[in-house]
Design a protein around this motif. Structure first.
Motif, PDB file in Angstrom:
ATOM      1  N   SER A  40       0.714  -1.169   0.030  1.00 26.91           N
ATOM      2  CA  SER A  40      -0.007   0.058  -0.099  1.00 26.91           C
ATOM      3  C   SER A  40       0.906   1.223  -0.009  1.00 26.91           C
ATOM      4  O   SER A  40       0.363   2.417  -0.122  1.00 26.91           O
ATOM      5  CB  SER A  40      -0.893  -0.081   1.216  1.00 26.91           C
ATOM      6  OG  SER A  40      -0.196  -0.077   2.449  1.00 26.91           O
ATOM      7  N   ARG A  43       2.813   4.356  -4.151  1.00 25.94           N
ATOM      8  CA  ARG A  43       1.758   5.590  -4.453  1.00 25.94           C
ATOM      9  C   ARG A  43       2.096   6.335  -5.740  1.00 25.94           C
ATOM     10  O   ARG A  43       1.589   7.328  -5.834  1.00 25.94           O
ATOM     11  CB  ARG A  43       1.396   6.342  -3.288  1.00 25.94           C
ATOM     12  CG  ARG A  43       1.071   5.451  -2.168  1.00 25.94           C
ATOM     13  CD  ARG A  43       0.214   6.448  -1.027  1.00 25.94           C
ATOM     14  NE  ARG A  43       0.009   5.815   0.101  1.00 25.94           N
ATOM     15  CZ  ARG A  43       0.609   5.760   1.325  1.00 25.94           C
ATOM     16  NH1 ARG A  43       1.658   6.380   1.338  1.00 25.94           N
ATOM     17  NH2 ARG A  43       0.429   5.078   2.496  1.00 25.94           N
ATOM     18  N   SER A  68      -7.243  -5.901  -5.665  1.00 28.01           N
ATOM     19  CA  SER A  68      -7.039  -5.397  -4.467  1.00 28.01           C
ATOM     20  C   SER A  68      -5.784  -5.881  -3.716  1.00 28.01           C
ATOM     21  O   SER A  68      -5.205  -6.853  -4.160  1.00 28.01           O
ATOM     22  CB  SER A  68      -8.310  -5.652  -3.431  1.00 28.01           C
ATOM     23  OG  SER A  68      -8.177  -7.325  -3.385  1.00 28.01           O
ATOM     24  N   LEU A  69      -5.559  -5.606  -2.668  1.00 28.69           N
ATOM     25  CA  LEU A  69      -4.152  -5.905  -1.920  1.00 28.69           C
ATOM     26  C   LEU A  69      -4.447  -7.318  -1.479  1.00 28.69           C
ATOM     27  O   LEU A  69      -5.491  -7.656  -1.175  1.00 28.69           O
ATOM     28  CB  LEU A  69      -4.009  -5.045  -0.758  1.00 28.69           C
ATOM     29  CG  LEU A  69      -3.340  -3.572  -1.148  1.00 28.69           C
ATOM     30  CD1 LEU A  69      -3.388  -2.927   0.292  1.00 28.69           C
ATOM     31  CD2 LEU A  69      -1.801  -3.770  -1.430  1.00 28.69           C
ATOM     32  N   ILE A  72      -4.123  -6.971   3.710  1.00 24.63           N
ATOM     33  CA  ILE A  72      -4.795  -5.838   4.171  1.00 24.63           C
ATOM     34  C   ILE A  72      -4.333  -5.805   5.592  1.00 24.63           C
ATOM     35  O   ILE A  72      -4.947  -6.708   6.434  1.00 24.63           O
ATOM     36  CB  ILE A  72      -6.297  -5.471   3.906  1.00 24.63           C
ATOM     37  CG1 ILE A  72      -6.270  -5.539   2.446  1.00 24.63           C
ATOM     38  CG2 ILE A  72      -6.778  -4.493   4.595  1.00 24.63           C
ATOM     39  CD1 ILE A  72      -7.787  -5.580   2.073  1.00 24.63           C
ATOM     40  N   SER A  76      -6.759   2.309   6.666  1.00 23.17           N
ATOM     41  CA  SER A  76      -6.431   3.229   5.565  1.00 23.17           C
ATOM     42  C   SER A  76      -6.455   2.114   4.276  1.00 23.17           C
ATOM     43  O   SER A  76      -7.072   2.640   3.242  1.00 23.17           O
ATOM     44  CB  SER A  76      -5.152   3.859   5.732  1.00 23.17           C
ATOM     45  OG  SER A  76      -4.121   2.868   5.732  1.00 23.17           O
ATOM     46  N   GLU A  77      -6.043   1.042   4.446  1.00 26.64           N
ATOM     47  CA  GLU A  77      -6.046   0.037   3.341  1.00 26.64           C
ATOM     48  C   GLU A  77      -7.542  -0.403   2.975  1.00 26.64           C
ATOM     49  O   GLU A  77      -7.927  -0.389   1.858  1.00 26.64           O
ATOM     50  CB  GLU A  77      -5.230  -0.991   3.427  1.00 26.64           C
ATOM     51  CG  GLU A  77      -3.533  -0.589   3.440  1.00 26.64           C
ATOM     52  CD  GLU A  77      -2.806  -1.670   4.109  1.00 26.64           C
ATOM     53  OE1 GLU A  77      -1.352  -1.295   4.331  1.00 26.64           O
ATOM     54  OE2 GLU A  77      -3.209  -2.665   4.650  1.00 26.64           O
TER      55      GLU A  77
END
Length: 292
Positions: A40, A43, A68-69, A72, A76-77
Motif C-alpha cells: 500500500s 503510491r 485489491s491488496l 490488508i 487506511s487500506e
C-alpha cells in the motif's frame, strides 16, 4: 480462450506505468487488471489515477478489473478498497476476504484472485453464491487438482465459474507483513524510501552457492523463473480454462502477448519460451526448467 494482463506486481515509476498500459490498449488482450496488489506504500499512482486509467482502457474495448491488496493490515487500506468497490464501474479482483465481503454486501461480481486459497469445490460454490464470477487458482494448484475440483462441482450439479490460469510470469509464492526488500537493504520498513522501485522485475536472490533462487518484491516473494504454460495449451483447453493470465514484465511484454495470441488460435502447442512450471505437473515447484 481469452488473454488477460494480470495486475502489475512490481513498483514502476508513474510515467512508465501509464505508458505501459496505454500501449496495452492496442494489444490483443481481452482483460486488463489494474491496481496495487503487493504494498500500500506504492503510491506512484493514486486510487483515482487507477480509476481514470480503468475508464480509458474500458473505452478501448477491454474488460477492466480493479485488483485489491493481497494483505490488508490497516484501516487506511480498507478505505482504499472501499473506494475501488464503490466505484462500481468494474469488477473487483478480491485477493483478500475483506474484498469478498464488500462485494457481497454491494452485490457486485468479483474475481477470486490467487491468494484467496480456494482448495475445494464447497468453498468455490460458497464464493459463487457471494458473487464470484471468475476464479484464478493459487500457483500450486496444477492440472490434476483442478480437474478433481471441476469433477466434484459437476457431480453436485454446480457450474464452474470462468477459470483463469497463470500462464506466463514469475509466480507469487508468499506474502509477509515484513518487507523483504527493506530487510535485504538493511533499512526499516517505514524508512524504505521505496527502494523496490529500483528493481522493475524484483530483486534477485541467490543461494550461498550463487544459484538463482527467488525474487524479492517488497512484502512478496516470487519464484525466480518466468514460467510458461504455452506448451500445455492442449491440457488447458481440455480442462475448460477460459482465460490465460500473463503477468507484466519490464521488457518484451508486447511480444509475449503476441506470442500467446497466436498460440491460442493455433491447434498446435507453441514451443516453450519460459520455464516449465513444476506445480502444474504435480511436481515440486522448484522443478521449473526450460526443458519441455
Amino acid at each position: 480462450m481469452k488473454l488477460s494482463l494480470g495486475p502489475l506486481q512490481y513498483f514502476w515509476l508513474r510515467e512508465r506505468t501509464l505508458a505501459f498500459y496505454r500501449a496495452a490498449a492496442d494489444w490483443p488482450v481481452d482483460i486488463i487488471y489494474l491496481g496495487e496488489t503487493v504494498c500500500s506504500k506504492r503510491r506512484e499512482l493514486s486510487t483515482r489515477d487507477w480509476i481514470v486509467l480503468a475508464g480509458e482502457l474500458a473505452a478501448s474495448g477491454k474488460q477492466v478489473v480493479l485488483s485489491s491488496l493481497a494483505l490488508i493490515e490497516a484501516e487506511s487500506e480498507l478505505g482504499v478498497l472501499r473506494r475501488l468497490v464503490d466505484h462500481g464501474g468494474c469488477w473487483i479482483e478480491a485477493n483478500d476476504l475483506s474484498a469478498v465481503q464488500l462485494c457481497r454486501e454491494r452485490r457486485l461480481p468479483f474475481v477470486a484472485g490467487p491468494t484467496l486459497n480456494v482448495y475445494n469445490h464447497r468453498a468455490l460454490a460458497m464464493l459463487m453464491d457471494d458473487g464470484l464470477r471468475r476464479w484464478v487458482p493459487g500457483v500450486e494448484q496444477g492440472y490434476s487438482l483442478l480437474r478433481e475440483l471441476r469433477d466434484a462441482m459437476q457431480a453436485e450439479g454446480r457450474p464452474m465459474p470462468e477459470l483463469e490460469v497463470i500462464a506466463f510470469g514469475r509466480l507469487p509464492l508468499a506474502f509477509s507483513a515484513r518487507c523483504f526488500t527493506a530487510r535485504a537493504l538493511d533499512v526499516g520498513k517505514d524508512q524504505c524510501d521505496f527502494r523496490c522501485i529500483d528493481y522493475p522485475d524484483g530483486m534477485p536472490l541467490a543461494t550461498r552457492e550463487g544459484r538463482p533462487f527467488l525474487r524479492i518484491n517488497g512484502i512478496q516473494i516470487q519464484g525466480e523463473e518466468v514460467t510458461d504454460l504455452g506448451p500445455e495449451l492442449p491440457a488447458l483447453r481440455e480442462l475448460g480454462v477460459d482465460v490465460l493470465r500473463l503477468y507484466p514484465q519490464a521488457a518484451g511484454m508486447a511480444e509475449m502477448v503476441a506470442h500467446f495470441h497466436l498460440a491460442r488460435r493455433s491447434p498446435v502447442a507453441p514451443p516453450r519460451i519460459g520455464a516449465r512450471n513444476g506445480y502444474w505437473h504435480g511436481e515440486p515447484g522448484m522443478h521449473m526448467t526450460g526443458l519441455a
